[in-house]
Design a protein around this motif. Structure first.
Motif, short mmCIF file in Angstrom:
data_model
loop_
_atom_site.label_atom_id
_atom_site.label_comp_id
_atom_site.label_asym_id
_atom_site.label_seq_id
_atom_site.Cartn_x
_atom_site.Cartn_y
_atom_site.Cartn_z
N ILE A 1 0.85 -1.19 0.00
CA ILE A 1 0.00 0.00 0.00
C ILE A 1 0.88 1.24 0.00
N ASP A 2 0.74 2.03 -1.04
CA ASP A 2 1.55 3.25 -1.17
C ASP A 2 0.64 4.41 -1.55
N ILE A 3 0.17 5.13 -0.53
CA ILE A 3 -0.78 6.23 -0.74
C ILE A 3 -0.28 7.46 0.01
N ASP A 4 -0.16 8.54 -0.68
CA ASP A 4 0.28 9.79 -0.07
C ASP A 4 -0.77 10.30 0.92
N GLU A 5 -0.30 10.91 2.00
CA GLU A 5 -1.21 11.39 3.04
C GLU A 5 -2.21 12.41 2.52
N SER A 6 -1.89 13.10 1.46
CA SER A 6 -2.78 14.13 0.93
C SER A 6 -4.10 13.55 0.40
N PHE A 7 -4.14 12.23 0.18
CA PHE A 7 -5.36 11.59 -0.33
C PHE A 7 -6.18 10.91 0.75
N LEU A 8 -5.69 10.88 1.96
CA LEU A 8 -6.34 10.09 3.01
C LEU A 8 -7.69 10.64 3.44
N ASN A 9 -7.95 11.91 3.16
CA ASN A 9 -9.25 12.49 3.54
C ASN A 9 -10.30 12.35 2.44
N GLN A 10 -9.92 11.76 1.32
CA GLN A 10 -10.87 11.55 0.24
C GLN A 10 -11.91 10.52 0.66
N ASP A 11 -13.17 10.75 0.27
CA ASP A 11 -14.26 9.82 0.62
C ASP A 11 -14.43 8.77 -0.47
N ILE A 12 -14.64 7.53 -0.03
CA ILE A 12 -14.97 6.45 -0.95
C ILE A 12 -16.11 5.63 -0.33
N PRO A 13 -16.86 4.89 -1.12
CA PRO A 13 -17.92 4.04 -0.57
C PRO A 13 -17.36 3.03 0.42
N THR A 14 -18.06 2.79 1.49
CA THR A 14 -17.59 1.90 2.54
C THR A 14 -17.36 0.48 2.04
N LEU A 15 -16.35 -0.16 2.59
CA LEU A 15 -16.00 -1.56 2.33
C LEU A 15 -15.48 -1.81 0.92
N THR A 16 -15.23 -0.75 0.14
CA THR A 16 -14.77 -0.93 -1.24
C THR A 16 -13.45 -1.66 -1.32
N LEU A 17 -12.45 -1.23 -0.55
CA LEU A 17 -11.13 -1.83 -0.63
C LEU A 17 -11.15 -3.29 -0.18
N GLN A 18 -11.86 -3.56 0.89
CA GLN A 18 -11.92 -4.94 1.39
C GLN A 18 -12.55 -5.86 0.34
N LEU A 19 -13.61 -5.39 -0.32
CA LEU A 19 -14.27 -6.20 -1.34
C LEU A 19 -13.33 -6.51 -2.50
N LEU A 20 -12.53 -5.53 -2.89
CA LEU A 20 -11.62 -5.72 -4.02
C LEU A 20 -10.47 -6.66 -3.66
N VAL A 21 -9.94 -6.54 -2.46
CA VAL A 21 -8.88 -7.45 -2.03
C VAL A 21 -9.45 -8.86 -1.87
N GLU A 22 -10.63 -8.97 -1.31
CA GLU A 22 -11.28 -10.26 -1.17
C GLU A 22 -11.53 -10.89 -2.55
N ASN A 23 -11.88 -10.06 -3.53
CA ASN A 23 -12.10 -10.53 -4.89
C ASN A 23 -10.82 -11.12 -5.48
N ALA A 24 -9.70 -10.46 -5.22
CA ALA A 24 -8.40 -10.96 -5.71
C ALA A 24 -8.06 -12.30 -5.07
N ILE A 25 -8.31 -12.43 -3.78
CA ILE A 25 -8.02 -13.68 -3.07
C ILE A 25 -8.92 -14.81 -3.57
N LYS A 26 -10.16 -14.48 -3.84
CA LYS A 26 -11.14 -15.49 -4.26
C LYS A 26 -10.82 -16.07 -5.63
N HIS A 27 -10.36 -15.23 -6.55
CA HIS A 27 -10.23 -15.65 -7.95
C HIS A 27 -8.82 -16.03 -8.38
N ASN A 28 -7.86 -15.93 -7.49
CA ASN A 28 -6.48 -16.23 -7.87
C ASN A 28 -5.87 -17.35 -7.03
#
Length: 229
Positions: A132-159
């Protein structure tokens, strides 16, 4: 029939008409009243059902948290097990709270994701890694809840995840897009998928952010780009 008899006949008809109208109005009132009572009874039952559902929703989390606390006391001397239980408890609490808000700061999502990663690495150890490499300037950006977990879970499920083929996931920002990517490593066994996870994320970005996500599987890399700002 003389005029006097005609007048009496008309009067009788008039009285009968008034009585008929009165009875019809009375019957109509009774029908409406019964319908109103039936509707109120239905609403009352629905209200009781909603209260029961709300009560169940209150009981289940409390039951789980109490169970986790009990489990924590049993494994208190095992540091790894204690950490696992604490991470799991935090994740469950976060998931419950996510139902009350549509968007969350990226920093909060990453905190939740780190707990999820801990649980995954407990299972896969060195066969799974995430960068995970994210600059602190982006940490206050809003995203839909649970988005990252779903995407990582998707990678684990299909690979495939094995000693020979460890899975690595990268999360970084480029051109104001949050990118989640991994090398495509198809599983040798069939994996049932409804595709609802990605569809859900796409729909939420469209409704909540009025933006589209980008999905790609070019060059043996699967990537999802989430617009920021």
């Amino acid at each position: 029939m003389n005029s006097s008899d005609k007048g009496l006949t008309y009067f009788v008809y008039f009285i009968i008409l008034v009585i008929v109208i009165f009875i019809s109005r009375l019957l109509r009132f009774q029908i409406i009243h019964r319908e109103d009572l039936a509707e109120k009874e239905l609403l009352k039952r629905q209200s009781l059902q909603n209260e029961l559902s709300a009560l169940k929703n209150q009981i289940n989390p409390h039951f789980l948290f109490n169970s986790l606390n009990s489990l924590n006391s049993l494994v208190r001397e095992n540091e790894e097990a204690t950490t696992f239980v604490n991470k799991l408890s935090y994740m469950y609490r976060y998931i419950l709270q996510s139902g009350q808000q549509d968007l969350v700061a990226l920093s909060e999502e990453l905190k939740f994701l780190n707990s999820y990663i801990y649980l995954i690495k407990t299972r896969y150890r060195d066969r799974f890694s995430i960068d995970i490499d994210i600059d602190e300037s982006f940490l206050n950006q809003d995203i839909p809840t649970l988005t990252l977990q779903l995407l990582v879970e998707n990678a684990i499920k299909h690979n495939e995840i094995s000693e020979e083929k460890p899975l690595q996931v990268r999360i970084y920002v480029k051109n104001h897009e949050l990118i989640i990517e991994n090398k495509i490593q198809p599983r040798s066994t069939f994996v049932h998928s409804t595709g609802q996870g990605l569809a859900n994320i796409k729909k939420r970005y469209d409704l909540l952010k009025e933006k589209e996500i980008k999905i790609s599987n070019a060059n043996h890399m699967f990537s999802v780009k989430l617009p920021l700002n």
